[in-house]
Design a protein around this motif. Sequence first.
Motif, PDB file in Angstrom:
ATOM      1  N   LYS A   1       0.946  -1.172   0.066  1.00  0.00           N
ATOM      2  CA  LYS A   1      -0.031   0.062   0.001  1.00  0.00           C
ATOM      3  C   LYS A   1       0.885   1.275  -0.015  1.00  0.00           C
ATOM      4  O   LYS A   1       0.906   1.966  -0.922  1.00  0.00           O
ATOM      5  CB  LYS A   1      -0.872   0.018   1.124  1.00  0.00           C
ATOM      6  CG  LYS A   1      -1.914  -1.066   1.465  1.00  0.00           C
ATOM      7  CD  LYS A   1      -2.783  -0.929   2.581  1.00  0.00           C
ATOM      8  CE  LYS A   1      -2.090  -1.352   3.900  1.00  0.00           C
ATOM      9  NZ  LYS A   1      -1.698  -2.762   3.844  1.00  0.00           N
ATOM     10  N   THR A   2       1.703   1.345   1.071  1.00  0.00           N
ATOM     11  CA  THR A   2       2.543   2.580   1.034  1.00  0.00           C
ATOM     12  C   THR A   2       3.440   2.822  -0.003  1.00  0.00           C
ATOM     13  O   THR A   2       3.683   3.692  -0.575  1.00  0.00           O
ATOM     14  CB  THR A   2       3.336   2.523   2.447  1.00  0.00           C
ATOM     15  OG1 THR A   2       2.468   2.263   3.753  1.00  0.00           O
ATOM     16  CG2 THR A   2       4.496   3.575   2.649  1.00  0.00           C
TER      17      THR A   2
ATOM     18  N   ASP B   1      -1.759   6.146   8.539  1.00  0.00           N
ATOM     19  CA  ASP B   1      -1.050   4.782   9.158  1.00  0.00           C
ATOM     20  C   ASP B   1      -0.497   5.409  10.471  1.00  0.00           C
ATOM     21  O   ASP B   1       0.768   6.240  10.244  1.00  0.00           O
ATOM     22  CB  ASP B   1      -0.341   4.042   8.363  1.00  0.00           C
ATOM     23  CG  ASP B   1       0.012   2.902   8.906  1.00  0.00           C
ATOM     24  OD1 ASP B   1       0.299   1.908   8.287  1.00  0.00           O
ATOM     25  OD2 ASP B   1      -0.151   2.655  10.194  1.00  0.00           O
TER      26      ASP B   1
ATOM     27  N   ASP C   1      -3.226   6.910   2.280  1.00  0.00           N
ATOM     28  CA  ASP C   1      -2.567   5.550   2.473  1.00  0.00           C
ATOM     29  C   ASP C   1      -3.121   4.792   3.818  1.00  0.00           C
ATOM     30  O   ASP C   1      -3.109   5.517   4.573  1.00  0.00           O
ATOM     31  CB  ASP C   1      -0.888   5.620   2.724  1.00  0.00           C
ATOM     32  CG  ASP C   1      -0.251   4.568   2.817  1.00  0.00           C
ATOM     33  OD1 ASP C   1       0.752   4.379   3.473  1.00  0.00           O
ATOM     34  OD2 ASP C   1      -0.553   3.277   2.527  1.00  0.00           O
TER      35      ASP C   1
HETATM   36 MG   LIG Z   1       1.785   0.681   4.699  1.00  0.00          MG
END
Ligand SMILES: [Mg+2]
Lengths: 266, 266
Positions: free
Chosen positions: A16-17, A40, A124
Motif C-alpha cells: 500500500k505505502t 497509518d 495510504d
Molecule cells: Mg503501509
Amino acid sequence: TVRKIAVLNQKGGVGKTTTVANVAAALAIKGQRVIAVDLDPQSHLTIHLGVDPDSFENGAYEVLTKSASIADSLVNVRENLWVLGANIDLVGAESELVSEVGRETIFHEAVETISDDYDYLIIDCPPSLGLLSLNALAAVDEVVIPLQPHFLALQGLGQLLQTVTLVSKRINPSLKISAILLCMFDSRATLSSEVKADIQNFIGNSRGTNCPWADADLIPIHVRRNVKLAEAPSYGKTIFEYEPDCNGSRDYAAIADFLHDPASFK
Amino acid sequence: TVRKIAVLNQKGGVGKTTTVANVAAALAIKGQRVIAVDLDPQSHLTIHLGVDPDSFENGAYEVLTKSASIADSLVNVRENLWVLGANIDLVGAESELVSEVGRETIFHEAVETISDDYDYLIIDCPPSLGLLSLNALAAVDEVVIPLQPHFLALQGLGQLLQTVTLVSKRINPSLKISAILLCMFDSRATLSSEVKADIQNFIGNSRGTNCPWADADLIPIHVRRNVKLAEAPSYGKTIFEYEPDCNGSRDYAAIADFLHDPASFK
Ligand SMILES: [Mg+2]
Ligand SMILES: Nc1ncnc2c1ncn2[C@@H]1O[C@H](COP(=O)(O)OP(=O)(O)OP(=O)(O)O)[C@@H](O)[C@H]1O
Ligand SMILES: Nc1ncnc2c1ncn2[C@@H]1O[C@H](COP(=O)(O)OP(=O)(O)OP(=O)(O)O)[C@@H](O)[C@H]1O
Ligand SMILES: [Mg+2]
C-alpha cells in the motif's frame, strides 16, 4: 474536481505505502497536483517521502480531532506533491474518536474543504478495517486494492469487499472499487498467474451487477518484485529519485499513467 | 515442561504464520509433541494446516471466552501436532473482552491447565499489539520475532520491544525475546545484509543489560524467499509435505533444529 482515492487492504505488507508514495510521485512529475495522506499511525508514507514524523505541527491527527484544517497541515515535499503527515499521536485517534458522533465521516468533512486546484487526493491506509480506514472509505470516491498474488491474499479480499459494500450502503453511496493492483508479482511463479486468473474471473463475474466492484479494473501492469523499491524509503526517496532506470520505476510510472487515463491502455 | 513461544510482529505479512506452521511441523516430525495456536481472526494458520475454520466446535475463541478448555478444543492435524483453531468469532474477541477483569491473562490461565506431556506450545499472533497479542505475551516465556530485512521493518521493531517490556514489567516477568528470525531474506540484496547488521549491532549492544532481549539470538539461518512456501498453504500442506526438497524445507528444518537446541549450532 479533486479525484479522491483510498489505497486499502487490511492485509499487511502488500505494498500500500509503496504504491501511494510512487504513484503520487509519478502523477506529480506528470504535472498533477497531488495530496498524499498518511492515515497509518506507523507513519511509513510520511517517512518514505523523507518527512520526519516529529517535524510538523499539524497532520492527520490534528485534522481528525478537528484542531486543524487540511490546508493548514500540508507539507510540500516535492514539486506538485504535498503530504498530510502521520505522527505518533495518530495511534490514539481510533480510541479517542470511538464515541464521537459521525466518527466515520470526520475526514470526509475535512476533505470537503480542500481547494479545487488540487487534482488528486490519495490516502495510504493502515492494515486494518478500523476507524481510520473507514474514514478513508467515507471520504473518497474510489478504492484501489493492492494485492500480493498469494493464496491467503484471496482469503482476505472477501472481508475487504464486504466492508466497502457496507460503507457504500450506509455512508458513501458513490464509493466504488476502481482497481486491483497486483504487487510483488513474480512472473516465474505459477502461483502469481493462478491468483491473477482467479481475480480476473471474479471481476468478470461481477460485470453488470450493481456491487461496488462491478467496474473494477485489474490493472494490466503488475508491480514486479524489485529490491530498489524496498531500498528507496531508507533514503526518504521516491523510486524515480532513487533509481529511475529500474523495473520499480517503470512499473509505477505505467501504473500512474493507467490510473490517470485507462482508455489509453485499451 | 511445555516450552511456550509466541511468534509476534505487528507488521503484516512478515512470515509469522508460515514460520509457526512449518516450525511446528518440523518439531513434530522430530518427535516433539506440539500445540500450534491460531490467535489470528484471519485464521491463516488454521487454513494453512488444512483445517476448515468452520469445521470445529471449540477453538481459540471458546477458550478466550471461557466456554471450553484447551484440551477440549485441540484438533489433531498431523502426528504429534495439534491445532487450537481460529474461527470467525475470534474477530469479536477483542471487543468482547475489553471490559473483562484481567483481560490480558485469560489465555495464560487456560495454558496453565495443559498437560505436561506436550513439549511445545507455539502461538501465531495477528499483526497487531492488541488484546489477542497481549494474551499471547502474557501466556508464554519466549517471543520469536520474524522480521523482513527491510528498512521499515526496523521502524516497527522499537514499538514491539516496548510492548514486550511493558508486559514483562507489569504482567509476565519471565517473558524474554529468545530469537529474531529474518524472513524473505534475499542474499543478493545489500539491503538484507545492512538490516541484518543493524540487528546484530542492536542485539550486541544489549548483551549484559536486563532488558527482555538481552539474550536474544539472531537465528543464524534465514528463511530465503521461496515461492513453494507461498504455494503450500493453498493445499493445506506444510512445506515438508508439499516440497521436501526445496530451500523452504531446508531452512525451516534447520530453524526448528536451532530453536530446539541452539548449542548444537555454536
Ligand atoms: Mg503501509
Ligand atoms: N515490488 C516490491 N519489491 C520489493 N519490495 C517491495 C515491493 N513493494 C513493497 N516492497 C517492500 O515490502 C515492504 C512492504 O511494503 P509496504 O510497506 O508498501 O506495504 P504496506 O501494505 O503499506 O504495509 P503495511 O500494511 O504495514 O502498511 C516494504 O519494506 C517495502 O519497501
Ligand atoms: N520465505 C518466503 N518466500 C515466499 N513467500 C513467503 C515466504 N514466507 C511467507 N511467504 C508468503 O508471504 C505471505 C505472508 O506470509 P505470512 O502469512 O506467513 O505472514 P504473516 O506475518 O503471518 O502475515 P499476517 O501479518 O497477515 O498474519 C504469505 O502469502 C506466505 O505464503
Ligand atoms: Mg499470519
